[in-house]
Each structure stands twice: as structure tokens, then as C-alpha cells.
Design a protein around this motif. Structure first.
Motif, PDB file in Angstrom:
ATOM      1  N   TYR A   1       0.848  -1.192   0.000  1.00  0.00           N
ATOM      2  CA  TYR A   1       0.000   0.000   0.000  1.00  0.00           C
ATOM      3  C   TYR A   1       0.884   1.242   0.000  1.00  0.00           C
ATOM      4  O   TYR A   1       1.816   1.345   0.801  1.00  0.00           O
ATOM      5  CB  TYR A   1      -0.912   0.014   1.220  1.00  0.00           C
ATOM      6  CG  TYR A   1      -1.922  -1.110   1.243  1.00  0.00           C
ATOM      7  CD1 TYR A   1      -3.240  -0.900   0.820  1.00  0.00           C
ATOM      8  CD2 TYR A   1      -1.577  -2.383   1.686  1.00  0.00           C
ATOM      9  CE1 TYR A   1      -4.175  -1.925   0.845  1.00  0.00           C
ATOM     10  CE2 TYR A   1      -2.506  -3.418   1.708  1.00  0.00           C
ATOM     11  CZ  TYR A   1      -3.798  -3.189   1.284  1.00  0.00           C
ATOM     12  OH  TYR A   1      -4.719  -4.205   1.309  1.00  0.00           O
TER      13      TYR A   1
ATOM     14  N   ALA B   1       0.736   5.509   0.056  1.00  0.00           N
ATOM     15  CA  ALA B   1      -0.104   6.674   0.346  1.00  0.00           C
ATOM     16  C   ALA B   1       0.640   7.944  -0.038  1.00  0.00           C
ATOM     17  O   ALA B   1       1.869   8.005   0.016  1.00  0.00           O
ATOM     18  CB  ALA B   1      -0.486   6.706   1.824  1.00  0.00           C
TER      19      ALA B   1
ATOM     20  N   LEU C   1      -4.411   7.000  -2.001  1.00  0.00           N
ATOM     21  CA  LEU C   1      -4.055   5.671  -1.516  1.00  0.00           C
ATOM     22  C   LEU C   1      -4.142   4.693  -2.669  1.00  0.00           C
ATOM     23  O   LEU C   1      -5.097   4.717  -3.442  1.00  0.00           O
ATOM     24  CB  LEU C   1      -5.008   5.242  -0.388  1.00  0.00           C
ATOM     25  CG  LEU C   1      -4.831   3.833   0.187  1.00  0.00           C
ATOM     26  CD1 LEU C   1      -3.490   3.716   0.912  1.00  0.00           C
ATOM     27  CD2 LEU C   1      -5.981   3.501   1.143  1.00  0.00           C
TER      28      LEU C   1
ATOM     29  N   LYS D   1      -3.151   0.412  -3.864  1.00  0.00           N
ATOM     30  CA  LYS D   1      -2.637  -0.920  -3.597  1.00  0.00           C
ATOM     31  C   LYS D   1      -1.956  -1.396  -4.869  1.00  0.00           C
ATOM     32  O   LYS D   1      -2.525  -1.327  -5.964  1.00  0.00           O
ATOM     33  CB  LYS D   1      -3.763  -1.874  -3.206  1.00  0.00           C
ATOM     34  CG  LYS D   1      -3.275  -3.284  -2.866  1.00  0.00           C
ATOM     35  CD  LYS D   1      -4.434  -4.173  -2.437  1.00  0.00           C
ATOM     36  CE  LYS D   1      -3.945  -5.591  -2.102  1.00  0.00           C
ATOM     37  NZ  LYS D   1      -5.066  -6.466  -1.682  1.00  0.00           N
TER      38      LYS D   1
ATOM     39  N   GLU E   1      -6.624   2.505  -7.014  1.00  0.00           N
ATOM     40  CA  GLU E   1      -6.181   3.749  -6.377  1.00  0.00           C
ATOM     41  C   GLU E   1      -7.408   4.585  -6.047  1.00  0.00           C
ATOM     42  O   GLU E   1      -8.420   4.532  -6.755  1.00  0.00           O
ATOM     43  CB  GLU E   1      -5.218   4.522  -7.276  1.00  0.00           C
ATOM     44  CG  GLU E   1      -5.794   4.937  -8.614  1.00  0.00           C
ATOM     45  CD  GLU E   1      -4.825   5.788  -9.427  1.00  0.00           C
ATOM     46  OE1 GLU E   1      -4.154   6.649  -8.833  1.00  0.00           O
ATOM     47  OE2 GLU E   1      -4.770   5.606 -10.654  1.00  0.00           O
TER      48      GLU E   1
ATOM     49  N   ILE F   1       0.416   6.922   7.198  1.00  0.00           N
ATOM     50  CA  ILE F   1      -0.514   5.819   6.987  1.00  0.00           C
ATOM     51  C   ILE F   1      -0.208   4.726   8.006  1.00  0.00           C
ATOM     52  O   ILE F   1       0.950   4.486   8.340  1.00  0.00           O
ATOM     53  CB  ILE F   1      -0.392   5.262   5.547  1.00  0.00           C
ATOM     54  CG1 ILE F   1      -1.253   4.005   5.354  1.00  0.00           C
ATOM     55  CG2 ILE F   1       1.050   4.976   5.192  1.00  0.00           C
ATOM     56  CD1 ILE F   1      -1.217   3.448   3.940  1.00  0.00           C
TER      57      ILE F   1
ATOM     58  N   ILE G   1      -7.198   0.510   7.134  1.00  0.00           N
ATOM     59  CA  ILE G   1      -6.131   1.460   6.842  1.00  0.00           C
ATOM     60  C   ILE G   1      -6.528   2.809   7.444  1.00  0.00           C
ATOM     61  O   ILE G   1      -7.682   3.235   7.316  1.00  0.00           O
ATOM     62  CB  ILE G   1      -5.925   1.600   5.326  1.00  0.00           C
ATOM     63  CG1 ILE G   1      -5.647   0.233   4.693  1.00  0.00           C
ATOM     64  CG2 ILE G   1      -4.801   2.581   5.021  1.00  0.00           C
ATOM     65  CD1 ILE G   1      -5.818   0.216   3.189  1.00  0.00           C
TER      66      ILE G   1
ATOM     67  N   LEU H   1      -5.425   6.902   7.518  1.00  0.00           N
ATOM     68  CA  LEU H   1      -4.663   7.987   6.907  1.00  0.00           C
ATOM     69  C   LEU H   1      -4.840   9.244   7.751  1.00  0.00           C
ATOM     70  O   LEU H   1      -5.959   9.556   8.162  1.00  0.00           O
ATOM     71  CB  LEU H   1      -5.152   8.264   5.484  1.00  0.00           C
ATOM     72  CG  LEU H   1      -5.240   7.069   4.525  1.00  0.00           C
ATOM     73  CD1 LEU H   1      -5.949   7.484   3.244  1.00  0.00           C
ATOM     74  CD2 LEU H   1      -3.866   6.512   4.215  1.00  0.00           C
TER      75      LEU H   1
ATOM     76  N   GLY I   1      -9.647  -0.004   0.466  1.00  0.00           N
ATOM     77  CA  GLY I   1      -9.704   1.433   0.312  1.00  0.00           C
ATOM     78  C   GLY I   1     -11.084   2.044   0.372  1.00  0.00           C
ATOM     79  O   GLY I   1     -11.235   3.256   0.181  1.00  0.00           O
TER      80      GLY I   1
END
Length: 507
Positions: free
Chosen positions: A188, A190, A205, A207, A217, A231, A238, A240, A264
Motif C-alpha cells: 500500500y 499513500a 491511496l 494498492k 487507487e 498511513i 487502513i 490515513l 480502500g
């Protein structure tokens, strides 16, 4: 908007980190500036910072290792004649330390490895921008940088040689900030993107797989400036953190927290803050399952370091201010294997720009939920801020296959300086001898010189915090080396993690 400020006074019962008692130390060697990153292994805590007082160069990288009892094991500086900056540090299972950043001395992104005693094992520089993260991956290393307004993923061998390099194929202009790897789940990344959905800067963000292909994204933000700083990745989701100007008021910068699932998808978002500027530079998951956020608040007369605790459902708990007589902030957090966390940053600064940061002091502390600091040469307060739920605008894309690029690695041999006696205890109070002996070793010549400096520290314990009012102008920082520069936020592409730290939003 009302904020409630209560002074917390508790007695300390023990001293060692292993027993979970709070400990705080600050740097006393002239020129020590700020810790940027921290990580903890089974046998040591290692903090990485920058200093313009080592005598090597403009700014140098400084590593400090502490034992589980909070005693300094070693402290060393690494650099050359230019400005050398750090962005991440990782303690490996064997006790060695992987360090990433950028170097004006060597003109590029910089990664090096030291052993458990701080001795240089290998050092490589790459023709890229800042290396934002470097993490062990399989038998090698994954590193994150940027090129052509896109994130750049480097797959390295164990000694830093480049095996593959991939430019992420995103349609957005992105400044990467950090990278996390969840075993069995993926990689991941960020950052901050110039979002097409809000026409402004938003949290970003993505992957990706190990070949740099974007699996998905997403962006999260409002029609204002949303700046991401860190992150945290766990098995359930997750987190942020950073700040937002959601209220479209240039003076109202509030802490912005976004929580998503592992794909996400937005779970919740919170905006926290007072009447001034407040934001988080770091987030970490505690052993209890709660989130700890660390940053700075300007919502009181004297800007102070700010710790905020929150569960994974967005419910806020205790909020603590830790400060002294100048501008204080927390830059990085890490969990301790024995429980609790370690936080690092800076005390007694005059601002967050590189010019003013040189007069501040390294700052490290440990903390467990329910504990507080007493008998310390800092103030510890509780501050309750309004918390608002928010629904940011989101954007999602499936991304695409990465673009292979050619990136080389070359050796970079820094000067290494050993520093002793450069810290004093703030909690519990001590008055150690602050005479420092610095030993400089050049790996290229093998020569050694010794320099002794003396710093005088006056410790005053008061029943309340000393407060001052600071007005801090925005500046643009440029390296002394014309071949490698750090710029302010006006240029999205030029932003690096360290530049983000040093810059407060443009007026």
C-alpha cells in the motif's frame, strides 16, 4: 468553539521502559534539531533525525539507539558537505537499521544500512528524488521514491542494488509520502494527489503488486487542501492522517483522519481541531487495538506537541499536550514490543522550517494508555477539541500496469561521527554532565579526529507551563547543492516528506 484545558498531575512509580513507566529525553548537543522517524525492535529503540550541528555538513542524519530501559546506547551522525535528510528508519530482526532519505551531498535518493552498533554496513545513492520509505521485502528491499510526478517503486537486492524499477501508471500527479506492506495482503502506498474529483490536493491511496501494477487507487478530500502525512495498516483496515482546510478558511487547518477497509473503501472520516491550526504527522496502532495520533496544535498560545487517542471506529478518547517554552511537535510514532508506544519530534523550536528547526532539540518519549508525566521539565495537559464526522469526496480507479524504468545504484560513503553525552532526561528529572565528545571517522581515509564541546543546561521545575505566542512565516527551503533541491508546497512535484514537515501552509 470551546476547548477545555486541565493539567494532569500523576506520580511516577518506576523509571524503565520495560516496566512501562513514562520516560522523556531531549538532545543537548548544540545543533541537534528534530527526530523525523522512529522504530522499535526487541532490544532497542532507534530514532532518526537531522542536525546542523554535527560539523559534517549543512544538515546531517543522526541515529540514536536506546535500550529497553531508556538508556542511550549510541548516537551517530552520517553525511557529507551538503544537506542530507532522513524520511524513514526500520529496525530489522537482527538489530540492524535500514535508513532512507535524500542527499544533496551525494545528489540523489539515499538508502544505507548500519549494524546494531551503528556501524555502516553498506550505503547506496540513486538518481531519484527523496526515498520516502524503505522496507524489507522477501530477501530484499522495497523502496518508494518519485519521478515525473509519479510514485517510483524500487525492488532492491539485500545490499541495495536495483533489481527492478517501476513507475506507477496513475492518471494523477502524485507526491508519495509513505509505504506499508501487509503480509499476504499486498503493498500500500499513500500520498497526496492533485485530484480530478475536487480539483485540489487530496489524500491518495493505492494498492500495488510487487511489479508496481496498480490494483486500485483512491482519493479522499474536499474542495480545499488536504495534506496527508502518514498511513497505518492493520489487519482490519487502513488509517490515513494529516490535515484539511475543509472550512475554506486559510487559518483553519484541522486534523483530518480517514479510515478505510483493506480495499480502500471509506469507513469513516473525522475532523478534529480548535480555532488555530492543528494536524497529525503520524499514526500508530497500539497493542490495545486503539490508534494513537501525534502532531502539533496551534489552538493554544504556545504551540505544543499533541497526542490523540482514537478507536478504530472513530471514537476519540484522551487528548494530551506535551510541551515546553517554544514550538513543540511530534513527528513519528511506533509501537513498543512490550506494549505502549514511543513518540519523537522536537522541543523548543521557533518554527517548522529548516532555518528555525536548527535551534530546537531532539525529543523522545514513551507512553502507555492511562499514564501521565509528573516531575518533568515539560508540561502535560489535557485538551478536548470538537470532533466532527465528515464525508469526503472519493474517487476510485483500477489503475494500470507499471512502466519499467532504468535506475542505477552507486556507492555513497558518508562521514560518520560518534556523539556521546548528547541527551538529558526530562522525565524523571536528572542533571547529567552535558559535556560531549565527538569522534569523526572518514571511511575513505581512515583518519580520526576528536572534538570536545560543552553545553550548559539550566533545569527549572514550575507548577505550570510557560506560554509564548509564535508567529511563523512560510518559507521555501532550497539545498545548497544546485543539483538536488527541496522546495516548498507551491510545486506539488517537488514536495518531499521532509519538505512537508518543514513547511506550514502558504499564507
Amino acid at each position: 468553539m470551546k476547548a477545555r484545558l486541565l493539567i494532569l498531575l500523576f506520580l511516577l512509580s518506576t523509571v524503565g521502559l520495560a516496566q512501562g513507566a513514562p520516560v522523556m529525553v531531549k538532545g543537548t548537543t548544540p545543533g541537534l534539531s528534530s527526530f523525523i522517524a522512529v522504530d522499535a525492535g526487541q532490544n532497542a529503540i532507534v530514532a532518526a533525525g537531522i542536525s546542523n550541528g554535527t560539523g559534517i555538513g549543512d544538515f546531517d542524519i543522526v541515529l540514536v539507539a536506546l535500550s529497553a530501559e531508556g538508556k542511550v546506547l549510541w548516537e551517530k551522525a552520517y553525511g557529507d558537505t551538503g544537506r542530507d535528510l532522513v524520511s524513514s528508519v526500520k529496525v530489522l530482526p537482527d538489530g540492524s537499521v535500514l535508513v532512507a532519505g535524500g542527499s544533496a551531498s551525494f545528489n540523489g535518493g539515499w538508502i544505507f544500512l548500519v549494524d546494531k552498533n551503528g556501524n555502516l554496513v553498506w550505503s547506496k545513492v540513486y538518481p531519484t528524488g527523496m526515498i520516502y520509505s524503505a522496507l524489507p521485502y522477501g530477501d530484499g528491499i522495497l523502496a518508494l521514491s518519485s519521478a515525473n510526478e509519479k510514485p517510483l517503486l524500487l525492488k532492491l537486492a539485500s545490499k541495495g542494488l536495483v533489481e527492478h524499477a517501476y513507475l506507477l501508471n496513475t492518471s494523477l500527479n502524485v507526491v508519495p509520502v509513505s509505504m506499508e506492506i501487509l503480509p499476504g495482503q499486498g503493498i500500500y502506498i499513500a500520498g497526496i494527489a492533485n485530484s480530478s474529483s475536487t480539483s485540489s490536493l487530496d489524500f491518495w491511496l493505492a494498492k500495488v503488486d510487487e511489479s508496481g501494477s496498480i490494483l486500485w487507487e483512491r482519493t479522499y478530500g474536499f474542495e480545499g487542501m488536504d495534506m496527508l502525512y502518514d498511513i497505518e495498516l492493520d489487519g482490519r483496515g487502513i488509517t490515513l492522517v494529516g490535515y484539511t482546510t475543509f472550512f475554506n478558511n486559510e487559518t483553519n487547518v484541522n486534523l483530518f483522519v480517514v479510515r478505510t477497509d483493506l480495499n480502500g473503501r471509506l469507513l469513516w472520516a473525522r475532523i478534529v481541531g480548535g480555532p488555530g491550526e492543528d494536524w497529525a504527522n503520524a499514526v500508530s496502532l497500539l497493542p490495545s487495538g486503539k490508534l494513537a495520533l501525534g502532531g502539533i496544535t496551534y489552538s493554544i498560545p504556545n504551540p505544543q506537541a499533541w497526542l490523540l487517542f482514537m478507536d478504530i471506529y472513530g471514537t476519540t478518547g484522551e487528548s494530551l499536550l506535551i510541551g515546553s517554552e517554544g514550538v513543540d511537535w511530534i513527528r513519528s510514532l511506533a509501537p513498543l514490543p512490550s506494549g505502549g508506544m514511543v513518540f519523537v519530534g522536537s522541543l523548543n523550536g521557533t518554527g517548522l522550517e529548516t532555518g528555525s528547526i536548527g535551534g530546537s532539540s531532539f525529543f523522545l518519549g514513551t507512553f502507555r494508555e492511562g499514564e501521565s508525566f509528573a516531575g518533568c521539565h515539560v508540561s502535560v495537559h489535557r485538551l478536548d477539541f470538537p470532533v466532527e464526522g465528515a464525508t469526503p469526496v472519493t474517487w476510485v480507479s483500477s489503475g494500470g500496469k507499471a512502466i519499467p524504468v532504468s535506475v542505477s545504484a552507486r556507492d555513497a560513503v558518508p562521514k560518520v561521527k560518534t556523539i556521546t553525552g548528547g541527551f538529558e532526561a526530562l522525565c524523571p528529572l536528572e542533571n547529567p554532565d552535558t559535556t560531549s565528545t565527538m569522534t569523526t571517522t572518514s571511511h575513505t581515509t581512515g583518519t580520526t579526529t576528536t572534538k570536545t564541546t560543552t553545553a550548559t543546561t539550566t533545569t527549572t521545575t514550575t507548577g505550570s507551563a510557560t506560554t509564548t505566542t509564535s508567529t511563523i512565516p512560510s518559507t521555501t527551503t532550497t539545498s545548497k547543492n544546485d543539483g538536488w533541491k527541496l522546495c516548498g508546497p507551491g510545486l506539488l512535484v517537488a514536495l518531499s516528506l521532509s519538505a512537508l514537515l518543514f513547511w506550514r501552509k502558504s499564507r
